[in-house]
Structures are given as C-alpha cells and as structure tokens.
Design a protein around this motif. Structure first.
Motif, PDB file in Angstrom:
ATOM      1  N   ALA A   5       0.837  -1.194   0.000  1.00 39.75           N
ATOM      2  CA  ALA A   5       0.000   0.000   0.000  1.00 39.75           C
ATOM      3  C   ALA A   5       0.870   1.242   0.000  1.00 39.75           C
ATOM      4  N   LEU A   6       0.295   2.310  -0.507  1.00 40.28           N
ATOM      5  CA  LEU A   6       0.930   3.622  -0.432  1.00 40.28           C
ATOM      6  C   LEU A   6       0.289   4.343   0.753  1.00 40.28           C
ATOM      7  N   TYR A   7       1.038   4.492   1.837  1.00 40.57           N
ATOM      8  CA  TYR A   7       0.515   5.117   3.053  1.00 40.57           C
ATOM      9  C   TYR A   7       0.808   6.614   3.039  1.00 40.57           C
ATOM     10  N   LEU A   8      -0.242   7.409   3.163  1.00 40.04           N
ATOM     11  CA  LEU A   8      -0.107   8.867   3.215  1.00 40.04           C
ATOM     12  C   LEU A   8      -0.034   9.258   4.687  1.00 40.04           C
ATOM     13  N   ILE A   9       1.161   9.649   5.130  1.00 35.00           N
ATOM     14  CA  ILE A   9       1.452   9.804   6.558  1.00 35.00           C
ATOM     15  C   ILE A   9       1.536  11.281   6.930  1.00 35.00           C
ATOM     16  N   GLY A  14       4.389  21.873  13.014  1.00 38.34           N
ATOM     17  CA  GLY A  14       5.454  22.703  13.565  1.00 38.34           C
ATOM     18  C   GLY A  14       6.197  21.874  14.591  1.00 38.34           C
ATOM     19  N   ASP A  15       6.837  22.540  15.508  1.00 42.47           N
ATOM     20  CA  ASP A  15       7.578  21.834  16.555  1.00 42.47           C
ATOM     21  C   ASP A  15       6.603  21.405  17.648  1.00 42.47           C
ATOM     22  N   THR A  16       5.732  20.467  17.274  1.00 44.75           N
ATOM     23  CA  THR A  16       4.675  19.992  18.162  1.00 44.75           C
ATOM     24  C   THR A  16       4.969  18.555  18.581  1.00 44.75           C
ATOM     25  N   ALA A  17       4.626  18.216  19.809  1.00 44.10           N
ATOM     26  CA  ALA A  17       4.831  16.852  20.289  1.00 44.10           C
ATOM     27  C   ALA A  17       4.043  15.874  19.430  1.00 44.10           C
ATOM     28  N   ILE A  18       4.682  14.769  19.046  1.00 42.47           N
ATOM     29  CA  ILE A  18       4.046  13.759  18.208  1.00 42.47           C
ATOM     30  C   ILE A  18       2.717  13.293  18.793  1.00 42.47           C
ATOM     31  N   ASP A  19       2.708  12.987  20.093  1.00 40.87           N
ATOM     32  CA  ASP A  19       1.503  12.406  20.687  1.00 40.87           C
ATOM     33  C   ASP A  19       0.356  13.395  20.819  1.00 40.87           C
ATOM     34  N   ARG A  20       0.608  14.662  20.514  1.00 44.86           N
ATOM     35  CA  ARG A  20      -0.473  15.651  20.558  1.00 44.86           C
ATOM     36  C   ARG A  20      -1.341  15.594  19.300  1.00 44.86           C
ATOM     37  N   VAL A  21      -0.742  15.231  18.174  1.00 47.74           N
ATOM     38  CA  VAL A  21      -1.481  15.320  16.902  1.00 47.74           C
ATOM     39  C   VAL A  21      -1.414  14.071  16.034  1.00 47.74           C
ATOM     40  N   ILE A  22      -0.545  13.122  16.359  1.00 48.67           N
ATOM     41  CA  ILE A  22      -0.383  11.929  15.527  1.00 48.67           C
ATOM     42  C   ILE A  22      -0.848  10.693  16.303  1.00 48.67           C
ATOM     43  N   PRO A  23      -1.824   9.928  15.790  1.00 48.95           N
ATOM     44  CA  PRO A  23      -2.309   8.730  16.487  1.00 48.95           C
ATOM     45  C   PRO A  23      -1.227   7.651  16.597  1.00 48.95           C
ATOM     46  N   PRO A  24      -1.255   6.843  17.659  1.00 49.92           N
ATOM     47  CA  PRO A  24      -0.280   5.755  17.815  1.00 49.92           C
ATOM     48  C   PRO A  24      -0.275   4.786  16.632  1.00 49.92           C
ATOM     49  N   GLY A  94       1.874  18.743   7.764  1.00 42.90           N
ATOM     50  CA  GLY A  94       0.476  18.375   7.600  1.00 42.90           C
ATOM     51  C   GLY A  94       0.267  17.134   6.756  1.00 42.90           C
ATOM     52  N   CYS A  95      -0.792  17.160   5.956  1.00 46.01           N
ATOM     53  CA  CYS A  95      -1.231  15.975   5.218  1.00 46.01           C
ATOM     54  C   CYS A  95      -0.635  15.915   3.818  1.00 46.01           C
ATOM     55  N   PRO A  96       0.007  14.802   3.458  1.00 46.22           N
ATOM     56  CA  PRO A  96       0.543  14.684   2.103  1.00 46.22           C
ATOM     57  C   PRO A  96      -0.564  14.683   1.055  1.00 46.22           C
ATOM     58  N   ALA A  97      -0.232  15.222  -0.115  1.00 43.19           N
ATOM     59  CA  ALA A  97      -1.127  15.274  -1.278  1.00 43.19           C
ATOM     60  C   ALA A  97      -2.195  16.359  -1.162  1.00 43.19           C
ATOM     61  N   VAL A  98      -2.191  17.149  -0.084  1.00 43.50           N
ATOM     62  CA  VAL A  98      -3.102  18.293   0.039  1.00 43.50           C
ATOM     63  C   VAL A  98      -2.240  19.555   0.016  1.00 43.50           C
ATOM     64  N   ALA A  99      -2.387  20.355  -1.048  1.00 43.31           N
ATOM     65  CA  ALA A  99      -1.498  21.502  -1.261  1.00 43.31           C
ATOM     66  C   ALA A  99      -0.052  21.043  -1.179  1.00 43.31           C
ATOM     67  N   ASP A 100       0.249  19.945  -1.875  1.00 44.25           N
ATOM     68  CA  ASP A 100       1.524  19.262  -1.690  1.00 44.25           C
ATOM     69  C   ASP A 100       1.831  18.446  -2.949  1.00 44.25           C
ATOM     70  N   PRO A 101       3.097  18.370  -3.375  1.00 48.24           N
ATOM     71  CA  PRO A 101       3.433  17.625  -4.595  1.00 48.24           C
ATOM     72  C   PRO A 101       3.177  16.129  -4.511  1.00 48.24           C
ATOM     73  N   GLY A 102       2.932  15.607  -3.308  1.00 50.97           N
ATOM     74  CA  GLY A 102       2.640  14.182  -3.155  1.00 50.97           C
ATOM     75  C   GLY A 102       1.439  13.718  -3.961  1.00 50.97           C
ATOM     76  N   ALA A 103       0.576  14.655  -4.336  1.00 55.61           N
ATOM     77  CA  ALA A 103      -0.615  14.297  -5.116  1.00 55.61           C
ATOM     78  C   ALA A 103      -0.242  13.617  -6.432  1.00 55.61           C
ATOM     79  N   GLY A 121      -4.368  12.680  10.650  1.00 58.82           N
ATOM     80  CA  GLY A 121      -3.367  13.616  11.155  1.00 58.82           C
ATOM     81  C   GLY A 121      -3.817  15.053  10.958  1.00 58.82           C
ATOM     82  N   PRO A 122      -2.992  16.012  11.365  1.00 65.15           N
ATOM     83  CA  PRO A 122      -3.412  17.417  11.342  1.00 65.15           C
ATOM     84  C   PRO A 122      -3.444  18.028   9.941  1.00 65.15           C
ATOM     85  N   SER A 123      -4.515  18.745   9.656  1.00 68.20           N
ATOM     86  CA  SER A 123      -4.639  19.533   8.425  1.00 68.20           C
ATOM     87  C   SER A 123      -4.938  20.974   8.826  1.00 68.20           C
ATOM     88  N   SER A 124      -4.010  21.870   8.560  1.00 63.49           N
ATOM     89  CA  SER A 124      -4.216  23.270   8.953  1.00 63.49           C
ATOM     90  C   SER A 124      -5.427  23.863   8.234  1.00 63.49           C
TER      91      SER A 124
END
Length: 236
Positions: A5-9, A14-24, A94-103, A121-124
C-alpha cells in the motif's frame, strides 16, 4: 502488510509533540516501512526519528518528491510496490497530497491500481475552517493567490464575491514572510463587514485562531512574520 500500500502519513505542522497530533496507529505503520517518498529528506528523517527514536534511519530508502523532481521518475519511485513493498509518503507539514506535490505520486498509484491508505493527522486547512465559525458545508481552498498587485486584487475581490453569492467559505495561504502584505491587501480591498479568520501556527503552543470583521481587524493584526497562516474569508 500483505497487500502493498501507499501510506499517506501526516506530519506535525510545527515543533509539536508527536503524541499531541499523531495517532499511535500511525507510528505502528511508520516503524514497519522501509521506503518513503518525501518532500525533503532531512526533515523526513527528523520526523521519523521523533516517531521512533530507535529507528535505523540509515537502513531506509528515501525518494525526494518536490517542485524540482522530474515527473518521469515517479514510476521509479513506486517500483518497490511491484515487488510487494509498501511505501510511505511524507509532506513537509500536515497531510501529504493536500497543497503538496505528493498528489502526483498518489495519482500514479491510483492509475496503477495500487492500494492507497490516507492516515489520520493534522490539516491546517480543515482545522482553520473548524475554528472560523464559517460555512463548513460549502468551502473552497485556493492555495497561494497571485503575487502581482493587480492580479491579487482581482482574485481577492472574486473570492469575496463568491463568499456572498455562493454562501461559500474561501480559504487560502501565503508564504510566511508575505503574511502581512496579504493581510494588508485584504483589509484594503474587502468590505468592512466581510469576515476574516486568521489561523496561525495551527496545533503549536502559540496557536492563534481569531475571527473578526475586516473593519475590526484594522489596527489590530497579530504579528504574523514568518509564521504559517491560513486565511479564511466569509461573508458578513
């Protein structure tokens, strides 16, 4: 991971703690991957190390995908999937492929029939919309507006018109060092009754999300210098 699979991670904004915005669960996926398509190798390595300090970064394979990448190389980037190996896609923020060349690589994966899995994950953009108080049923994201004064003025007037005529929330961004120029243009061009939400440093410790009318923003703009912002415009 039986089927590759192609996982979009998503990554931190910013300099934010992983566990604040990224699920385990995301970390579980990350630690099982050996190939990554990234916007910037250095920042990707730094993020992966934050996810799992024990990860052997030097054993991983990185393909860089940004505005300088030759699009003809994308098929090569996905070649591990043909051999049964899953790949992770990382943006700069933020999220790959949204306003991002990953698309571009996601589009190719879909064409080839590969499994694509977007992770939470976080999307501004969405978080700014949520905090604005504006119409969440109909909205449009426009990325960067034109730099030229005349073109930008026309675009701002057009977006403001759509906010009123279509009852649609308008979202856009600017290069951080030009945030104040964007804000000044909005205050100069838009109606005093039009509403503007400024969402700055989303998810960071100094997060700022405030909605006011254009008239109320005059002489009360925050310091936006070199801080990532999303501008959200809506009718008065």
């Amino acid at each position: 991971m039986d089927e590759p699979a192609l996982y979009l991670i998503p990554v931190t904004l910013g300099d934010t703690a992983i566990d604040r915005v990224i699920p385990p669960f995301n970390n579980e996926i990350v630690t099982r991957l050996t190939c990554f398509i990234v916007e910037n190798v250095r920042s990707a390595r730094r993020f992966l190390k934050k996810c799992d300090p024990s990860i052997d970064i030097d054993s991983l394979t990185f393909y860089e995908l940004n505005k300088h990448t030759d699009k003809s190389r994308l098929a090569e980037y996905l070649s591990p999937m043909a051999a049964g190996t899953s790949i992770g896609v990382l943006s700069e923020a933020g999220c790959p492929a949204v306003a991002d060349p990953g698309a571009d690589v996601v589009q190719l994966a879909q064409r080839k029939g590969y499994k694509v899995v977007p992770l939470v994950g976080p999307s501004s953009i969405l978080m700014a919309l949520m905090a604005s108080g504006f119409n969440g049923q109909s909205f449009a994201f426009h990325g960067y507006l034109p730099i030229g004064d005349d073109e930008r003025a026309k675009r701002i007037k057009s977006l403001e018109s759509r906010a009123y005529s279509e009852d649609q929330t308008q979202l856009f961004i600017e290069t951080p060092y030009r945030n104040h120029k964007m804000a000044d243009d909005l205050l100069r061009i838009c109606k005093p009754s039009t509403r503007l939400c400024i969402a700055m440093n989303v998810t960071c410790d100094d997060e700022y999300m405030v909605t006011k009318t254009i008239g109320a923003w005059k002489n009360s703009l925050p310091d936006m210098q070199k801080k990532p912002c999303v501008f959200v415009l809506y009718k008065g």
